[in-house]
Design a protein around this motif. Structure first.
Motif, PDB file in Angstrom:
ATOM      1  N   PHE A  66       5.918  -5.283  -4.604  1.00  0.00           N
ATOM      2  CA  PHE A  66       5.944  -4.873  -3.202  1.00  0.00           C
ATOM      3  C   PHE A  66       4.937  -3.748  -3.015  1.00  0.00           C
ATOM      4  CE2 PHE A  66      10.411  -5.723  -4.561  1.00  0.00           C
ATOM      5  CZ  PHE A  66      10.454  -7.034  -4.125  1.00  0.00           C
ATOM      6  N   TYR A  67       4.145  -3.815  -1.970  1.00  0.00           N
ATOM      7  CA  TYR A  67       3.098  -2.834  -1.709  1.00  0.00           C
ATOM      8  C   TYR A  67       3.252  -2.266  -0.304  1.00  0.00           C
ATOM      9  CZ  TYR A  67       0.807  -5.195  -5.622  1.00  0.00           C
ATOM     10  OH  TYR A  67       0.517  -5.734  -6.840  1.00  0.00           O
ATOM     11  N   SER A  68       2.943  -0.993  -0.167  1.00  0.00           N
ATOM     12  CA  SER A  68       2.897  -0.375   1.158  1.00  0.00           C
ATOM     13  C   SER A  68       1.873   0.752   1.126  1.00  0.00           C
ATOM     14  CB  SER A  68       4.274   0.154   1.576  1.00  0.00           C
ATOM     15  OG  SER A  68       4.676   1.230   0.757  1.00  0.00           O
ATOM     16  N   GLU A  69       1.491   1.210   2.309  1.00  0.00           N
ATOM     17  CA  GLU A  69       0.534   2.306   2.412  1.00  0.00           C
ATOM     18  C   GLU A  69       0.929   3.217   3.565  1.00  0.00           C
ATOM     19  OE1 GLU A  69      -3.290   0.486   3.036  1.00  0.00           O
ATOM     20  OE2 GLU A  69      -2.764  -0.223   5.018  1.00  0.00           O
ATOM     21  N   ASN A  70       0.548   4.470   3.459  1.00  0.00           N
ATOM     22  CA  ASN A  70       0.755   5.464   4.520  1.00  0.00           C
ATOM     23  C   ASN A  70       2.219   5.656   4.917  1.00  0.00           C
ATOM     24  OD1 ASN A  70      -2.083   5.758   4.689  1.00  0.00           O
ATOM     25  ND2 ASN A  70      -2.189   4.005   6.064  1.00  0.00           N
ATOM     26  N   ASP A  71       3.152   5.414   3.981  1.00  0.00           N
ATOM     27  CA  ASP A  71       4.570   5.573   4.333  1.00  0.00           C
ATOM     28  C   ASP A  71       5.395   6.205   3.205  1.00  0.00           C
ATOM     29  OD1 ASP A  71       4.726   3.533   2.480  1.00  0.00           O
ATOM     30  OD2 ASP A  71       5.764   2.133   3.801  1.00  0.00           O
ATOM     31  N   ASN A  72       4.718   6.830   2.247  1.00  0.00           N
ATOM     32  CA  ASN A  72       5.397   7.443   1.097  1.00  0.00           C
ATOM     33  C   ASN A  72       6.267   6.456   0.323  1.00  0.00           C
ATOM     34  OD1 ASN A  72       4.286  10.037   1.337  1.00  0.00           O
ATOM     35  ND2 ASN A  72       5.749  10.543   2.951  1.00  0.00           N
ATOM     36  N   GLY A  73       5.897   5.192   0.341  1.00  0.00           N
ATOM     37  CA  GLY A  73       6.604   4.176  -0.431  1.00  0.00           C
ATOM     38  C   GLY A  73       7.816   3.571   0.247  1.00  0.00           C
ATOM     39  N   VAL A  74       8.076   3.940   1.489  1.00  0.00           N
ATOM     40  CA  VAL A  74       9.259   3.428   2.190  1.00  0.00           C
ATOM     41  C   VAL A  74       9.207   1.904   2.323  1.00  0.00           C
ATOM     42  CG1 VAL A  74      10.490   3.439   4.405  1.00  0.00           C
ATOM     43  CG2 VAL A  74       9.676   5.581   3.408  1.00  0.00           C
ATOM     44  N   TYR A 113       5.906   2.415  -9.341  1.00  0.00           N
ATOM     45  CA  TYR A 113       4.647   2.881  -9.895  1.00  0.00           C
ATOM     46  C   TYR A 113       4.149   4.061  -9.073  1.00  0.00           C
ATOM     47  CZ  TYR A 113       4.604  -1.403 -12.592  1.00  0.00           C
ATOM     48  OH  TYR A 113       4.931  -2.400 -13.464  1.00  0.00           O
ATOM     49  N   PRO A 114       3.380   4.948  -9.683  1.00  0.00           N
ATOM     50  CA  PRO A 114       2.840   6.079  -8.917  1.00  0.00           C
ATOM     51  C   PRO A 114       1.864   5.606  -7.838  1.00  0.00           C
ATOM     52  CG  PRO A 114       2.396   6.329 -11.280  1.00  0.00           C
ATOM     53  CD  PRO A 114       2.993   4.981 -11.080  1.00  0.00           C
ATOM     54  N   LEU A 115       1.641   6.466  -6.890  1.00  0.00           N
ATOM     55  CA  LEU A 115       0.667   6.184  -5.834  1.00  0.00           C
ATOM     56  C   LEU A 115      -0.680   5.857  -6.459  1.00  0.00           C
ATOM     57  CD1 LEU A 115      -0.320   6.363  -2.835  1.00  0.00           C
ATOM     58  CD2 LEU A 115      -0.779   8.780  -3.308  1.00  0.00           C
ATOM     59  N   ASP A 116      -1.305   4.784  -5.974  1.00  0.00           N
ATOM     60  CA  ASP A 116      -2.659   4.444  -6.386  1.00  0.00           C
ATOM     61  C   ASP A 116      -3.599   5.249  -5.486  1.00  0.00           C
ATOM     62  OD1 ASP A 116      -5.201   3.362  -6.701  1.00  0.00           O
ATOM     63  OD2 ASP A 116      -4.514   1.287  -6.686  1.00  0.00           O
ATOM     64  N   PRO A 117      -4.206   6.322  -6.009  1.00  0.00           N
ATOM     65  CA  PRO A 117      -4.996   7.202  -5.147  1.00  0.00           C
ATOM     66  C   PRO A 117      -6.253   6.543  -4.576  1.00  0.00           C
ATOM     67  CG  PRO A 117      -5.189   7.879  -7.441  1.00  0.00           C
ATOM     68  CD  PRO A 117      -4.187   6.765  -7.389  1.00  0.00           C
ATOM     69  N   ALA A 118      -6.830   5.586  -5.295  1.00  0.00           N
ATOM     70  CA  ALA A 118      -8.047   4.941  -4.802  1.00  0.00           C
ATOM     71  C   ALA A 118      -7.753   4.062  -3.590  1.00  0.00           C
ATOM     72  CB  ALA A 118      -8.687   4.117  -5.917  1.00  0.00           C
ATOM     73  N   ARG A 119      -6.657   3.326  -3.640  1.00  0.00           N
ATOM     74  CA  ARG A 119      -6.316   2.417  -2.543  1.00  0.00           C
ATOM     75  C   ARG A 119      -5.251   2.993  -1.614  1.00  0.00           C
ATOM     76  NH1 ARG A 119      -5.114  -2.767  -5.957  1.00  0.00           N
ATOM     77  NH2 ARG A 119      -3.924  -3.288  -4.097  1.00  0.00           N
ATOM     78  N   ARG A 120      -4.696   4.146  -1.971  1.00  0.00           N
ATOM     79  CA  ARG A 120      -3.648   4.806  -1.171  1.00  0.00           C
ATOM     80  C   ARG A 120      -2.464   3.876  -0.926  1.00  0.00           C
ATOM     81  NH1 ARG A 120      -3.125   9.565  -1.417  1.00  0.00           N
ATOM     82  NH2 ARG A 120      -2.033   9.638   0.551  1.00  0.00           N
ATOM     83  N   THR A 121      -2.031   3.172  -1.984  1.00  0.00           N
ATOM     84  CA  THR A 121      -0.897   2.258  -1.858  1.00  0.00           C
ATOM     85  C   THR A 121       0.195   2.618  -2.850  1.00  0.00           C
ATOM     86  OG1 THR A 121      -1.932   0.705  -3.403  1.00  0.00           O
ATOM     87  CG2 THR A 121      -2.262   0.293  -1.044  1.00  0.00           C
ATOM     88  N   TRP A 122       1.424   2.332  -2.457  1.00  0.00           N
ATOM     89  CA  TRP A 122       2.578   2.456  -3.343  1.00  0.00           C
ATOM     90  C   TRP A 122       2.979   1.065  -3.786  1.00  0.00           C
ATOM     91  CZ3 TRP A 122       1.640   5.895   0.472  1.00  0.00           C
ATOM     92  CH2 TRP A 122       1.804   7.241   0.173  1.00  0.00           C
ATOM     93  N   ARG A 123       3.626   0.990  -4.956  1.00  0.00           N
ATOM     94  CA  ARG A 123       4.023  -0.314  -5.498  1.00  0.00           C
ATOM     95  C   ARG A 123       5.376  -0.202  -6.177  1.00  0.00           C
ATOM     96  NH1 ARG A 123       1.487  -2.678 -10.845  1.00  0.00           N
ATOM     97  NH2 ARG A 123       2.855  -4.453 -11.145  1.00  0.00           N
TER      98      ARG A 123
END
Length: 134
Positions: A66-74, A113-123
């Motif tokens: 599962f992937y998300s961005e700009n939502d702190n992983g919510v 997984y930790p935030l992917d800083p390059a793509r700014r995504t949570w997983r």
């Protein structure tokens, strides 16, 4: 194919539709996929043998990411919960062309997984054990 049936079941679920409309990419998301979103892969699929012959039952492990961005992983957490409400304890017939019969599907575990800083995504990754009839 069980993959088609699981994707259709998940994408038609109101719980999943409330979060994302078109997930189910194989192994990885396209670079322009809307977020939040999800992908899957089969970790293993092995026939189950009886004492005298192949039973026709397959034991498999599906991995959902599962992937998300700009939502702190919510978004990843919410997708994980939605999947669990649909798949954990499921038994029945899927709507794929083979009408695959699922003996049982159970949540095995998940990992963030930790935030992917390059793509700014949570997983978040979740695994499900699925036993189905060939």
């Amino acid at each position: 194919m069980i993959e088609q049936g699981l994707i259709a079941k998940l994408n038609s679920s109101p719980a999943v539709q409330a979060i994302t409309a078109n997930g189910g990419w194989y192994e990885q998301l396209p670079t322009d996929a809307p977020m939040p979103n999800w992908s899957y892969m089969i970790v293993f699929a092995n026939p189950v043998y009886g004492l005298q012959a192949l039973s026709g039952l397959v034991s498999s492990m599906f991995q959902f990411d599962f992937y998300s961005e700009n939502d702190n992983g919510v978004g990843t957490v919410n997708l994980g919960k939605a999947f669990k409400s649909v798949l954990d304890g499921f038994s029945g017939t899927l709507t794929d062309p083979d009408s695959t019969g699922v003996n049982s599907a159970f949540w095995v575990g998940e990992h963030d997984y930790p935030l992917d800083p390059a793509r700014r995504t949570w997983r978040r990754m979740a695994e499900y054990r699925v036993l189905y009839w060939m």
